[in-house]
Scaffold this motif. Structure first.
Motif, short mmCIF file in Angstrom:
data_model
loop_
_atom_site.label_atom_id
_atom_site.label_comp_id
_atom_site.label_asym_id
_atom_site.label_seq_id
_atom_site.Cartn_x
_atom_site.Cartn_y
_atom_site.Cartn_z
N ALA A 113 0.82 -1.21 0.00
CA ALA A 113 0.00 0.00 0.00
C ALA A 113 0.85 1.26 0.00
N LEU A 114 1.87 1.31 0.86
CA LEU A 114 2.75 2.49 0.90
C LEU A 114 3.43 2.72 -0.45
N LEU A 115 4.02 1.66 -0.99
CA LEU A 115 4.72 1.78 -2.28
C LEU A 115 3.76 2.16 -3.40
N THR A 116 2.60 1.53 -3.44
CA THR A 116 1.62 1.80 -4.49
C THR A 116 1.16 3.25 -4.46
N ASP A 117 0.83 3.74 -3.27
CA ASP A 117 0.35 5.11 -3.15
C ASP A 117 1.43 6.13 -3.54
N ALA A 118 2.65 5.91 -3.06
CA ALA A 118 3.74 6.84 -3.38
C ALA A 118 4.06 6.82 -4.87
N VAL A 119 4.13 5.62 -5.46
CA VAL A 119 4.45 5.49 -6.89
C VAL A 119 3.36 6.12 -7.74
N GLN A 120 2.10 5.89 -7.39
CA GLN A 120 1.01 6.50 -8.17
C GLN A 120 1.10 8.01 -8.14
N GLY A 121 1.33 8.58 -6.98
CA GLY A 121 1.39 10.04 -6.87
C GLY A 121 2.55 10.65 -7.63
N ALA A 122 3.69 9.96 -7.66
CA ALA A 122 4.88 10.52 -8.30
C ALA A 122 5.01 10.17 -9.77
N HIS A 123 4.64 8.96 -10.13
CA HIS A 123 4.91 8.47 -11.49
C HIS A 123 3.67 8.31 -12.36
N PHE A 124 2.51 8.20 -11.75
CA PHE A 124 1.25 8.05 -12.48
C PHE A 124 0.21 9.00 -11.90
N PRO A 125 0.47 10.31 -11.97
CA PRO A 125 -0.44 11.25 -11.30
C PRO A 125 -1.87 11.22 -11.84
N GLU A 126 -2.04 10.89 -13.10
CA GLU A 126 -3.39 10.83 -13.65
C GLU A 126 -4.17 9.69 -13.00
N LEU A 127 -3.52 8.59 -12.66
CA LEU A 127 -4.17 7.49 -11.97
C LEU A 127 -4.49 7.92 -10.53
N TYR A 128 -3.59 8.65 -9.93
CA TYR A 128 -3.77 9.09 -8.55
C TYR A 128 -5.00 9.99 -8.44
N ARG A 129 -5.29 10.72 -9.50
CA ARG A 129 -6.47 11.60 -9.51
C ARG A 129 -7.72 10.85 -9.95
N GLY A 130 -7.60 9.53 -10.18
CA GLY A 130 -8.78 8.74 -10.50
C GLY A 130 -8.92 8.37 -11.96
N ASN A 131 -8.05 8.86 -12.83
CA ASN A 131 -8.08 8.51 -14.25
C ASN A 131 -7.35 7.19 -14.43
N LYS A 132 -7.95 6.22 -15.04
CA LYS A 132 -7.35 4.89 -15.18
C LYS A 132 -6.36 4.78 -16.34
N ASN A 133 -6.05 5.87 -17.01
CA ASN A 133 -5.10 5.85 -18.10
C ASN A 133 -3.68 5.83 -17.54
N PHE A 134 -2.89 4.82 -17.90
CA PHE A 134 -1.55 4.68 -17.36
C PHE A 134 -0.47 5.33 -18.21
N ASN A 135 -0.80 6.13 -19.20
CA ASN A 135 0.21 6.82 -20.00
C ASN A 135 0.67 8.05 -19.23
#
Length: 194
Positions: free
Chosen positions: A132-154
């Motif tokens: 959970a810690l790694l997933t949340d940090a990685v999403q926020g830093a490397h996949f910000p669109e996913l972190y905001r709820g957009n499922k697009n991983f580009n």
């Protein structure tokens, strides 16, 4: 490695780097996200941003004799900007009012974040807290669109790469990394005591 850039390695460490634009990392991140959501529903923990100053809960963990020195939380307010700590990408894992884990992130290059201090109490490692810690940090830093709820991983994130360093004494992180990250990392270096 230089101490000015925030690198302080123990004598026995592992350092690895991931390119977050590769398909292997993207698929791994998707699996981690699903696993984290399942475990969160089951166990009731949640991940939140690390506080900039030590709270009473973090202070008690800092003084906890059961936590090794290398794993203790830090007071982010004690680090000037030149130390490259990235408070917006640091995380804590909380169960009700208790802090049971944390992750500290540093700027290591123009497009590189170093995840340096990662700790999750043993019980909560077994309940998905490390993922959970790694997933949340990685999403926020490397996949910000996913972190905001957009499922697009580009990802159009500033940080294309993540570098992880941890003490070999952190058995949970070592085992987890060897099983999940080593097969897809771009580099893996072990530093051994002589």
């Amino acid at each position: 490695f230089s101490e000015e850039k925030g690198w302080r390695l123990s004598s026995e460490s592992v350092i690895f780097t991931l390119d977050c634009s590769t398909s292997g990392i993207i698929e791994l991140q998707k699996r981690f996200q699903l696993a984290s959501m399942r475990q969160q529903r089951k166990w009731g923990w949640h991940v939140e941003q690390y506080q900039s100053a030590l709270t009473p809960a973090l202070k008690s963990r800092l003084l906890d004799p059961n936590i090794p020195k290398w794993a203790r939380p830090i007071d982010l307010s004690q680090f000037p900007e030149s130390d490259q700590v990235l408070p917006t990408h640091c995380r804590i894992l909380r169960v009700e009012n208790d802090i049971v884990g944390w992750l500290i992130a540093y700027q290591a290059g123009e497009d590189l974040i170093r995840y340096g201090k990662i700790w999750v109490d043993n019980l909560w490692q077994k309940r998905g807290g490390l993922v959970a810690l790694l997933t949340d940090a990685v999403q926020g830093a490397h996949f910000p669109e996913l972190y905001r709820g957009n499922k697009n991983f580009n990802s159009s994130a500033k940080y294309k790469r993540g570098c992880y360093n941890f003490s070999k004494k952190n058995i949970a992180m070592k085992s987890f990394s060897e099983n999940h990250f080593r097969p897809v990392c771009t580099s893996w270096v072990e530093i051994n005591k002589k």
